[in-house]
Each structure stands twice: as structure tokens, then as C-alpha cells.
Design an enzyme around this catalytic site. Structure first.
Site, PDB file in Angstrom:
ATOM      1  N   HIS A  82      25.689  -0.786  19.008  1.00 31.83           N
ATOM      2  CA  HIS A  82      26.916  -1.244  19.664  1.00 31.83           C
ATOM      3  C   HIS A  82      27.447  -2.440  18.890  1.00 31.83           C
ATOM      4  O   HIS A  82      26.695  -3.355  18.548  1.00 31.83           O
ATOM      5  CB  HIS A  82      26.640  -1.658  21.119  1.00 31.83           C
ATOM      6  CG  HIS A  82      27.851  -2.246  21.779  1.00 31.83           C
ATOM      7  ND1 HIS A  82      28.842  -1.465  22.332  1.00 31.83           N
ATOM      8  CD2 HIS A  82      28.271  -3.529  21.922  1.00 31.83           C
ATOM      9  CE1 HIS A  82      29.802  -2.233  22.810  1.00 31.83           C
ATOM     10  NE2 HIS A  82      29.480  -3.502  22.574  1.00 31.83           N
ATOM     11  N   ASP A 161      31.882  -1.057  35.922  1.00 30.24           N
ATOM     12  CA  ASP A 161      32.377  -1.858  34.804  1.00 30.24           C
ATOM     13  C   ASP A 161      33.885  -1.706  34.648  1.00 30.24           C
ATOM     14  O   ASP A 161      34.587  -2.667  34.338  1.00 30.24           O
ATOM     15  CB  ASP A 161      31.665  -1.484  33.501  1.00 30.24           C
ATOM     16  CG  ASP A 161      32.192  -2.324  32.343  1.00 30.24           C
ATOM     17  OD1 ASP A 161      32.075  -3.561  32.439  1.00 30.24           O
ATOM     18  OD2 ASP A 161      32.760  -1.766  31.394  1.00 30.24           O
TER      19      ASP A 161
HETATM   20  N1  URA Z   1      33.108  -5.512  25.631  1.00 27.09           N
HETATM   21  C1  URA Z   1      32.687  -4.959  26.798  1.00 27.09           C
HETATM   22  O1  URA Z   1      32.382  -3.774  26.874  1.00 27.09           O
HETATM   23  N2  URA Z   1      32.614  -5.769  27.879  1.00 27.09           N
HETATM   24  C2  URA Z   1      32.933  -7.072  27.848  1.00 27.09           C
HETATM   25  O2  URA Z   1      32.819  -7.733  28.864  1.00 27.09           O
HETATM   26  C3  URA Z   1      33.377  -7.629  26.640  1.00 27.09           C
HETATM   27  C4  URA Z   1      33.449  -6.818  25.534  1.00 27.09           C
END
Ligand code: URA
Length: 441
Positions: A82, A161
């Protein structure tokens, strides 16, 4: 405890318990918490911070808000990389086939570009026909057939999220290490990984511009990864200038294919160097080799033998794209674009490059999104000719802009020229691509 009591507790600086955090995450996702209550708690978390226990409880609750992939029927280690995002950051397209060619499965759930940073999904869509909207079944089938798949996040992965990030974006609460960790790790842990390598960028084109902030984020990400039993390492890498040669979707894919074909020129070497480092660390965490050096040897062999290129070709076919780009990468470049050289106004040494400004320029000519709903022109982009440390003469090309319309050139030329600082002396700033490695299982 009611919403108000949970908010008050955090507002007053106390730590929340796991059940309180669970109530918050499920309430925010199912609507039991009003957006103003969720935002108030996010702000209290932003201001007062979270302990490691709270950070892990938040990650766990966000992860549990959706589905988790299960690769127990695949007889290979499962790993991913990532990146926190940068300009010209295209290593995923090299790492996934390289690592797959060495026997590790890669379920790469990727994102789109926004603002100055690019996104893997947009780059992939510049390959005619390539489908980045796989169902979970198609995603798993692709991995079984060629060792990796690259697709967007489905609504079933960490839906909390999506909700929390939208509110953070609207309430200036994005830049908080524990909130970033929970956001990134809830999505990555849903991939059912054995190992994860994080590329945490630092510099003018990075989310975390200061090295110290990048290091804190890297340590926190690794800490949470370990707490969830995932072998985890973070590489802090330079983003004080665009990575490699090109910025812009199709031209970045071109650079990756040239690298996979063993035809990288000098300007593409940093992309190859970083991709090889990250791939080698994934292989080492997965036990494919017992040292990073040994893994680098395997990475080099799978490049030299063409095995990584074959994996990429196979994956493009399976995801509906045109695999001919692997044989004729030049077809990715649009010869009808207008070409404008950006020339140095003084002689000297390039001492700084505002990488975000370069990313923003490419977005402004259509290569990226200012707003999430914007359409992308995959072909436009920028070729970097000079990098930090290079000596230049007045009138030398710093880079070349590839755009659609003549009237785009002048305002962009001004911004691009201003992105370069040219001084009479070479500076002694840390120019290393790989700054530090954080953590190890
Ligand atoms: N990228 C993400 O996936 N989440 C964040 O909070 C910041 C960058």
C-alpha cells in the site's frame, strides 16, 4: 453509553473502551449516530489522539463493518503493498506481476487519483478494455488464474471507512495518524493478508511532507498490522520529486511496461529501484527468500526471464484489457497530443521540485480529478527531463507537457517553471530514494 456520553468522554481526554468504539462505528455506518455526532467524535479524536489500544479497536470495528476476503483455498502466501500516495507513483503495476511471478498471491484493492496524486485504477483504465470493477468472485478467480488481480473497493469492504472518510474530508479531520491508520488498515486487513509492505512517502508531493510525520505514520501502521497478526514492514520513500520519468496515466503504464520488458532508460531507474525494493520486501516477509538480497535476486530473475511481463499480459487478458500493450507499449502514447517544452529560465543546479505542483498541473490539463466525479483524459501528462541535483543551462528543457489544447499551455507553463528551484550550488539535502525501513515482524 449514549452518543453524548461517548463524545464527552473523548472530548475530556479519556480513552474509549472497545465497546464504545464499536458503538460509534456501527452507529456512524447504520445511521444511529447523526453525522454531526460522528463528526464531533472524530474532531475529539483528532484533537486528543488515540492510544494504541483505541487505534486497534477502531481498526477492528471498521474492518468488521464489512466483508473479509478468504484465500485459504489458495496454496500460496497472500500479500500486498500500500502506498500513501504520490506523484508518478506507479510501482503497483510492476510489483503485482513481479511478486506473482515469484509465487505470492496479490489481491490488490486500489483507489482512484484525487487532487495532485494519481490512482492505480485510473492508470489501469488507460489500457483499453481493462475492467477494474470486479465482483469478489471475479477478483478471486483472477488471482487463482494468474496470481494477482487489481480492482476497486466493493461496497462490502470496510463500508465504515467510506462514511467516516467522507465526514473527515468535510470536517478537516483527515490529518490524524490514528484515524489514517484505522482507515488504511481496515481496508488492507479485509484482503486477508499474510504480509503487507507499506510505502510511506515523504516530501513535497506526499501526504506527510515532513520526514518525522511520515515516520510516525509508518510506525503506527506497522504496529497495528502486527497486532492483527500480519507480517508488516514500511519503507519510507522520497516524494520530493515525481517518481521516475512520467506523470500521467497512460504514460505511467508505458513506463511500467518498458520496465517489465527490461527496456528501462535512465529516467525510469528510480521507479524500477523502488518497485524492486518493495517487491523484495514482500517476498522476504512471505519467506520466499530468507534475505532481502536473496529476494532481489529473484525479482531480477523474474524480470530477466520475462516471467513478470507474462504475468502482466495474462492479468490484462483476464481483466478484459488489450494485452498488446505488453508487446507495443508505444501504442499507449497518443501522438496527436500537443507537446510543450518547459524551459529553465536560469542556469545552475536543480535543488528543489514542487512535486505536488507537477501533479496538480497534470490534473488541470485533464489527467486527474479536482472533484471526485471529474472525467479523466488518460493520455495527457508530463515527462520529467531534469531531476534534483542535475546541472542545467538556461533554455534547457526541465520537462515536456503533453496536453490537448494550445490554450492550456501558458498558465500551466508558468506553474511548472515555478515548481523548479534552481540555485548556483548543488544542495546537500538527502536525495536518497529509500529513506528508512520501519519494523519487521
Ligand atoms: N488514505 C486512506 O485510505 N485513508 C486516510 O485516512 C488517508 C489516506
Amino acid at each position: 453509553m449514549s452518543q453524548q456520553e461517548i463524545i464527552r468522554k473523548k472530548r475530556d481526554g479519556a480513552d474509549l473502551t472497545a465497546p464504545e468504539i464499536n458503538a460509534f462505528v456501527s452507529g456512524a455506518t447504520n445511521g444511529a449516530w447523526a453525522d454531526y455526532q460522528t463528526s464531533a467524535l472524530l474532531m475529539a479524536m483528532f484533537i486528543n489522539g488515540l492510544s494504541l489500544e483505541e487505534q486497534n479497536a477502531l481498526t477492528r470495528a471498521m474492518l468488521a463493518s464489512g466483508d473479509q476476503l478468504d484465500f485459504s483455498d489458495i496454496d500460496a502466501p497472500v500479500a500486498d503493498k500500500h502506498s500513501t500516495g504520490g506523484v508518478g507513483d506507479k510501482t503497483s503495476l510492476i510489483i503485482a506481476p513481479l511478486v506473482a511471478a515469484c509465487g505470492v498471491s496479490v489481491p490488490m484493492i486500489s483507489g482512484r487519483g484525487l487532487g495532485h496524486t494519481g490512482g492505480t485504477l485510473d492508470k489501469l483504465e488507460s489500457i483499453k478494455g481493462y475492467n477494474v470493477n470486479l465482483t469478489t468472485k471475479e477478483f478471486k478467480r483472477t488471482i487463482k488464474n494468474c496470481g494477482f488481480a487489481m480492482s476497486g473497493q466493493t461496497a462490502e469492504i470496510a463500508p465504515a471507512d467510506k462514511k467516516l472518510y467522507a465526514l473527515r474530508d468535510a470536517t478537516a479531520t483527515v490529518e490524524s495518524v490514528p484515524l489514517i491508520v484505522a482507515s488504511i488498515m481496515s481496508k488492507k486487513l479485509a484482503e486477508g493478508l499474510d504480509a503487507l509492505v507499506l510505502d510511506v512517502k515523504t516530501g513535497s508531493g506526499a501526504f506527510m511532507q515532513q520526514f518525522g510525520d511520515a515516520k510516525k505514520l509508518a510506525e503506527a501502521l506497522v504496529e497495528t498490522g502486527k497486532a492483527f497478526g500480519v507480517r508488516c514492514e514500511a519503507v519510507i520513500s522520497d516524494m520530493n520529486q515525481p517518481l521516475g520519468k512520467y506523470v500521467g496515466n497512460a504514460s505511467e503504464v508505458y513506463e511500467c511496461v518498458k520496465i517489465l520488458r527490461g527496456e528501462a532508460d535512465d529516467a525510469m531507474q528510480p521507479t524500477l529501484e523502488l518497485a524492486a525494493e518493495l517487491a523484495a520486501r514482500i517476498l522476504t516477509l512471505c519467506g520466499v527468500a530468507d534475505s532481502v538480497q536473496g529476494s532481489k535476486f529473484k525479482v531480477q530473475s523474474s524480470l530477466d526471464s520475462g516471467a513478470a511481463l507474462d504475468k502482466f499480459r495474462q492479468n490484462i487478458e483476464l481483466q478484459g484489457g488489450d494485452p498488446a500493450v505488453c508487446d507495443q507499449p508505444e501504442n499507449l502514447l497518443d501522438a496527436s497530443l500537443i507537446r510543450a517544452e518547459i524551459k529553465a529560465e536560469t542556469s545552475g543546479f536543480v535543488t528543489e521540485i514542487n512535486a505536488s505542483a507537477i501533479g496538480e498541473c497534470v490534473s488541470r490539463i485533464g489527467g486527474g480529478r479536482i472533484k471526485i466525479e471529474d472525467q479523466i483524459d488518460f493520455a495527457v501528462g508530463y515527462r520529467c527531463e531534469k531531476k534534483i541535483g542535475d546541472e542545467i543551462r538556461r533554455g534547457d528543457a526541465l520537462g515536456v507537457l503533453y496536453c490537448r489544447r494550445e490554450n492550456q499551455i501558458d498558465p500551466i507553463r508558468e506553474k511548472l517553471t515555478a515548481a523548479y528551484k534552481i540555485s548556483s550550488e548543488r544542495n546537500a539535502n538527502d536525495a536518497r530514494l529509500i529513506k528508512e525501513i520501519v519494523g519487521s515482524f
